[in-house]
Design an enzyme around this catalytic site. Structure first.
Site, PDB file in Angstrom:
ATOM      1  N   HIS A   1      56.865  19.199  20.156  1.00 53.63           N
ATOM      2  CA  HIS A   1      57.494  20.138  19.216  1.00 53.63           C
ATOM      3  C   HIS A   1      58.594  20.955  19.874  1.00 53.63           C
ATOM      4  CE1 HIS A   1      54.611  19.083  16.172  1.00 53.63           C
ATOM      5  NE2 HIS A   1      53.622  19.286  17.031  1.00 53.63           N
TER       6      HIS A   1
ATOM      7  N   GLU B   1      54.226  33.097  40.632  1.00 57.51           N
ATOM      8  CA  GLU B   1      54.103  34.357  41.383  1.00 57.51           C
ATOM      9  C   GLU B   1      54.465  34.215  42.854  1.00 57.51           C
ATOM     10  OE1 GLU B   1      50.585  37.270  40.277  1.00 57.51           O
ATOM     11  OE2 GLU B   1      49.878  35.217  40.407  1.00 57.51           O
TER      12      GLU B   1
ATOM     13  N   ASN C   1      25.156  44.670  54.189  1.00 55.10           N
ATOM     14  CA  ASN C   1      26.210  44.008  53.430  1.00 55.10           C
ATOM     15  C   ASN C   1      25.546  42.858  52.698  1.00 55.10           C
ATOM     16  OD1 ASN C   1      28.556  42.677  52.560  1.00 55.10           O
ATOM     17  ND2 ASN C   1      28.742  41.575  54.483  1.00 55.10           N
ATOM     18  N   GLY C   2      25.679  42.822  51.363  1.00 50.17           N
ATOM     19  CA  GLY C   2      25.057  41.747  50.602  1.00 50.17           C
ATOM     20  C   GLY C   2      24.384  42.299  49.369  1.00 50.17           C
TER      21      GLY C   2
ATOM     22  N   CYS D   1      31.008  44.425  52.266  1.00 53.87           N
ATOM     23  CA  CYS D   1      31.073  45.709  52.965  1.00 53.87           C
ATOM     24  C   CYS D   1      31.284  45.388  54.440  1.00 53.87           C
ATOM     25  CB  CYS D   1      29.763  46.475  52.843  1.00 53.87           C
ATOM     26  SG  CYS D   1      29.278  46.805  51.149  1.00 53.87           S
TER      27      CYS D   1
ATOM     28  N   GLU E   1      46.732  29.919  33.864  1.00 56.14           N
ATOM     29  CA  GLU E   1      46.492  30.588  35.141  1.00 56.14           C
ATOM     30  C   GLU E   1      47.172  29.828  36.293  1.00 56.14           C
ATOM     31  OE1 GLU E   1      45.760  33.299  36.169  1.00 56.14           O
ATOM     32  OE2 GLU E   1      45.059  33.063  38.218  1.00 56.14           O
TER      33      GLU E   1
ATOM     34  N   LYS F   1      49.807  44.943  43.626  1.00 53.50           N
ATOM     35  CA  LYS F   1      48.422  44.527  43.382  1.00 53.50           C
ATOM     36  C   LYS F   1      47.825  45.252  42.184  1.00 53.50           C
ATOM     37  CE  LYS F   1      44.672  42.287  44.225  1.00 53.50           C
ATOM     38  NZ  LYS F   1      44.692  40.901  43.713  1.00 53.50           N
TER      39      LYS F   1
ATOM     40  N   LYS G   1      50.020  31.355  38.905  1.00 55.99           N
ATOM     41  CA  LYS G   1      49.891  31.368  40.376  1.00 55.99           C
ATOM     42  C   LYS G   1      51.146  30.797  41.006  1.00 55.99           C
ATOM     43  CE  LYS G   1      47.417  33.592  40.913  1.00 55.99           C
ATOM     44  NZ  LYS G   1      46.633  34.221  39.917  1.00 55.99           N
TER      45      LYS G   1
ATOM     46  N   ARG H   1      37.308  45.256  54.165  1.00 52.64           N
ATOM     47  CA  ARG H   1      36.110  44.707  53.511  1.00 52.64           C
ATOM     48  C   ARG H   1      35.541  45.658  52.458  1.00 52.64           C
ATOM     49  NH1 ARG H   1      33.827  40.492  56.191  1.00 52.64           N
ATOM     50  NH2 ARG H   1      31.816  40.892  55.240  1.00 52.64           N
TER      51      ARG H   1
ATOM     52  N   TRP I   1      31.806  48.625  49.783  1.00 53.63           N
ATOM     53  CA  TRP I   1      32.403  48.114  48.545  1.00 53.63           C
ATOM     54  C   TRP I   1      31.236  48.036  47.582  1.00 53.63           C
ATOM     55  CZ3 TRP I   1      37.135  47.327  46.729  1.00 53.63           C
ATOM     56  CH2 TRP I   1      37.311  46.544  45.605  1.00 53.63           C
TER      57      TRP I   1
HETATM   58  C1  F6R Z   1      48.045  37.648  39.030  1.00 51.12           C
HETATM   59  C2  F6R Z   1      47.559  38.997  39.006  1.00 51.12           C
HETATM   60  C3  F6R Z   1      47.926  39.870  37.845  1.00 51.12           C
HETATM   61  C4  F6R Z   1      46.723  40.702  37.433  1.00 51.12           C
HETATM   62  C5  F6R Z   1      47.111  41.715  36.346  1.00 51.12           C
HETATM   63  C6  F6R Z   1      45.925  42.507  35.866  1.00 51.12           C
HETATM   64  O1  F6R Z   1      47.696  36.972  40.191  1.00 51.12           O
HETATM   65  O2  F6R Z   1      46.870  39.424  39.899  1.00 51.12           O
HETATM   66  O3  F6R Z   1      48.403  39.126  36.783  1.00 51.12           O
HETATM   67  O4  F6R Z   1      45.721  39.849  36.972  1.00 51.12           O
HETATM   68  O5  F6R Z   1      48.078  42.587  36.842  1.00 51.12           O
HETATM   69  O6  F6R Z   1      45.331  43.194  36.921  1.00 51.12           O
HETATM   70  P1  F6R Z   1      43.847  43.718  36.814  1.00 51.12           P
HETATM   71  O7  F6R Z   1      42.942  42.550  36.737  1.00 51.12           O
HETATM   72  O8  F6R Z   1      43.648  44.540  38.046  1.00 51.12           O
HETATM   73  O9  F6R Z   1      43.773  44.543  35.557  1.00 51.12           O
END
Ligand code: F6R
Length: 611
Positions: free
Chosen positions: A507, A491, A100-101, A2, A484, A606, A488, A27, A74
């Site tokens: 294979h 992306e 905050n915490g 927060c 994962e 996002k 990364k 934040r 938050w």
């Molecule tokens: C990758 C990434 C996306 C999300 C996906 C699901 O870095 O951020 O692959 O993980 O779009 O998003 P959430 O977790 O918000 O449902």
């Protein structure tokens, strides 16, 4: 996470507080509030939603006064709402607190205060602080705050005002950041420097356990034991943009560095002392744990990074709890004709809690009679409202599009669930249960140790960023971490990268390997070292450059791979929590080498609220 601010001086506090909060919205932004000492009493204004909602609510009204505190929230305890927003006050409204915490022992403190006759209005841990200060108040607000701090377990940065003391605010810090800003005839408190830069560049970063009495014309700073110290004031010369990122070049880098704190915030409040000795895992959000005894299977549905957390968890549930577990991509699951029964534990994972495919999977599962458990980072999100039970990751807002701290905090929630399920079902011995808990508690320090060596990864990225394909190979937990890692890299560096189960190379995928290929072998499981070493040899002999990420310290992989990065020792089953961090860093530094903005990768958003 927060944002908190405080002002004392000769100017009107309200505009100063609102301006400072605007700089801290990154934040947290699910609710906001201020408390200003006006006409001898505290005026508290709070509103659910972005700061703008609060501003609109108080627009045109004069809340005059030169002492005040503010907060942008938050949520962690209690849904985002007007009443749960900060500041929180004591019953008579003479003391106001922004925090905050996480107060880890707030439930015990609350029960004790209730036994003293205190009536609580909210589910926040912060309200406990306001009532405790009131309890200890004997005419000296500083002493009352100090006594309260000695009762709090967990992390806090807080700022307190009292209508009995119109000339000062009290600020205290443990594990969460707090900065004092020094002006001319006025002084400030804030969670972060951007909130101060409009007014002053002379700041003091409070140290662990410190408490300060902040007046308009001077500031007294003390250690937690009450010894006075002379604050070392620093001059800040960053611009506002850099300051919001905490001095890091990008939000992604900052968020990777927040992982030790985020993991600790997610794990520690869920570990309690067991009545018979040792420790236990307890989610206050879960109504009992008997359902684990009857569970016939676990289905995890999620997208992208959150799905990868589910893939790791599949192995964890099967290993610790011996429950058959599937990890499904929600975008596929929503079009299945799923087989679900009342003994299936259905878990969905989503950072935002707003992903359209994930919500569709939830609605489908519910329509088939499943009870849905959600793991999400956003209190009050659609997912948190639609799920039957919800568990919150405490990563704080994730701004960078590429998810990092959300992933590792999702993982620790899933590990906690898997360990608890294993213990409840008798699949995990008490000793192994205790060992598992100890492993999770040790992760934050180990993650910090890896981050401290980021320069090694940066150099490797400078050498390899131009490879035209990068493959991650590994088995079981390492394969899941590889998925994962590859996501990364693709992306943010736009390099073609894939993860392969190492045994599958022969294979088919090995046909792709040539001298323009980098193969990153995730080699953290001791029993499989020989197997993965053979796979490294197979791709090396076809021209690939190889990097091993391992916890072997004997030098075994020095012969096999071109480069080796050693992560701290960890039980094999928990290794993805650590092995993913060098991979995140590698992706970040490759993106930088290519001139890409890692915070805003092309074509991505996002929160994916459309199908
Ligand atoms: C990758 C990434 C996306 C999300 C996906 C699901 O870095 O951020 O692959 O993980 O779009 O998003 P959430 O977790 O918000 O449902």
């Amino acid at each position: 996470m927060c944002g908190i601010v405080g002002y004392v001086g000769a100017r009107q506090a309200t505009p100063a507080l609102l301006g400072a909060l605007r700089k801290l919205e990154y934040r947290g932004y699910d609710s906001a509030g201020i408390a200003v000492l006006s006409g001898g009493g505290l005026v508290v204004e709070k509103a659910k939603g972005m700061l703008q909602v609060l501003e609109d609510r108080i627009a045109g009204r004069e809340i005059s006064g030169c002492l005040g505190i503010g907060h942008t929230r938050w949520a962690t305890h209690g849904e985002p709402s007007d009443v749960n927003a900060h500041p929180q006050t004591n019953t008579s409204g003479t003391i106001a607190v922004v925090h905050n915490g996480i107060v880890e022992n707030h439930q015990r403190l609350k029960e004790w205060l209730q036994s003293q006759g205190v009536v609580f209005r909210t589910r926040t841990d912060t309200e406990t602080i306001a009532h405790l200060i009131n309890y200890y108040y004997r005419g000296n607000i500083f002493d009352a705050v100090l006594k309260t701090l000695h009762k709090l377990e967990g992390a806090y940065a807080l700022c307190v005002i009292s209508s009995d003391f119109p000339d000062r605010l009290i600020a205290a810090k443990k594990e969460n950041p707090l900065v004092l800003g020094f002006g001319r005839g006025e002084n400030f408190v804030a969670s972060d420097v951007p909130a101060l830069l409009e007014h002053t560049r002379e700041v003091y970063y409070m140290d662990e356990g410190e408490i300060a009495a902040v007046y308009g014309d001077h500031v007294d700073v003390f250690t937690g034991r009450g010894e006075r110290i002379i604050p070392r004031v620093q001059h800040v010369d960053w611009d506002v943009d850099a300051a919001e990122k905490g001095g890091y070049e990008h939000f992604m880098l900052k968020e990777m560095h927040e992982q030790p704190r985020a993991i600790a915030d997610t794990v520690k409040p869920r570990i309690i002392d067991a009545p018979g000795g040792g420790r236990d895992i307890f989610f206050e959000e879960l109504p009992g744990t008997d359902f684990w005894k009857d569970a016939s299977r676990v289905v995890i549905a999620a997208c992208g990074t959150a799905w990868h957390a589910g893939v790791v968890a599949r192995y964890a549930f099967e290993r610790f709890a011996r429950i058959p577990t599937e990890a499904e991509t929600a975008s596929e699951y929503r079009y299945k004709n799923p087989i679900l029964d009342s003994r299936t534990v259905f878990i969905v994972v989503s950072q935002s809690g707003e992903t359209a495919d994930t919500l569709a999977a939830v609605r489908l599962a519910k329509s088939r009679g499943a009870r849905v458990m959600a793991i999400t980072n956003v209190v009050g999100s659609t997912l948190s409202r639609e799920a039957d039970v919800r568990i919150y990751t405490r990563a704080g807002p994730e701004i960078a599009v590429a998810s990092t701290k959300a992933f590792t905090t999702q993982l620790v929630c899933l590990y906690l669930l898997a360990l608890k399920a294993g213990f409840v079902r008798g699949a995990l011995s008490p000793e192994d249960y205790q060992k598992g808990i100890a492993e999770l508690l040790a992760v934050p320090d180990k993650a910090a140790e890896i981050l401290a060596r980021k320069g090694v990864i940066q150099k490797e990225a400078a050498l390899q960023f131009n490879k035209n394909k990068v493959f991650f190979i590994g088995r079981l937990f390492d394969y899941a971490a590889g998925l994962e890692s590859a996501l990364k890299l693709k992306e943010i560096s736009y390099t073609h990268s894939e993860a392969f189960a190492a045994g599958e190379l022969k294979h088919g995928p090995i046909a792709l390997v040539d001298d323009r290929t980098l193969v990153i072998a995730l080699a953290t499981q001791r029993a499989l070292f020989d197997k993965i070493a053979s796979n490294i040899a197979q791709v090396s002999s076809r021209g690939a450059v190889t990097l091993a990420i391992t916890q072997d310290t004997s030098g075994y992989f020095d012969q096999a791979a071109d480069q080796v990065f050693v992560i701290p020792q960890v039980d094999d089953a928990f290794s993805p929590l650590l092995s993913v961090i060098p991979a995140q860093l590698f992706a970040y530094y490759c993106a930088i080498q290519k001139g890409n903005n890692p915070d805003r990768p092309r074509n991505l958003a996002k929160s994916v609220t459309v199908e």
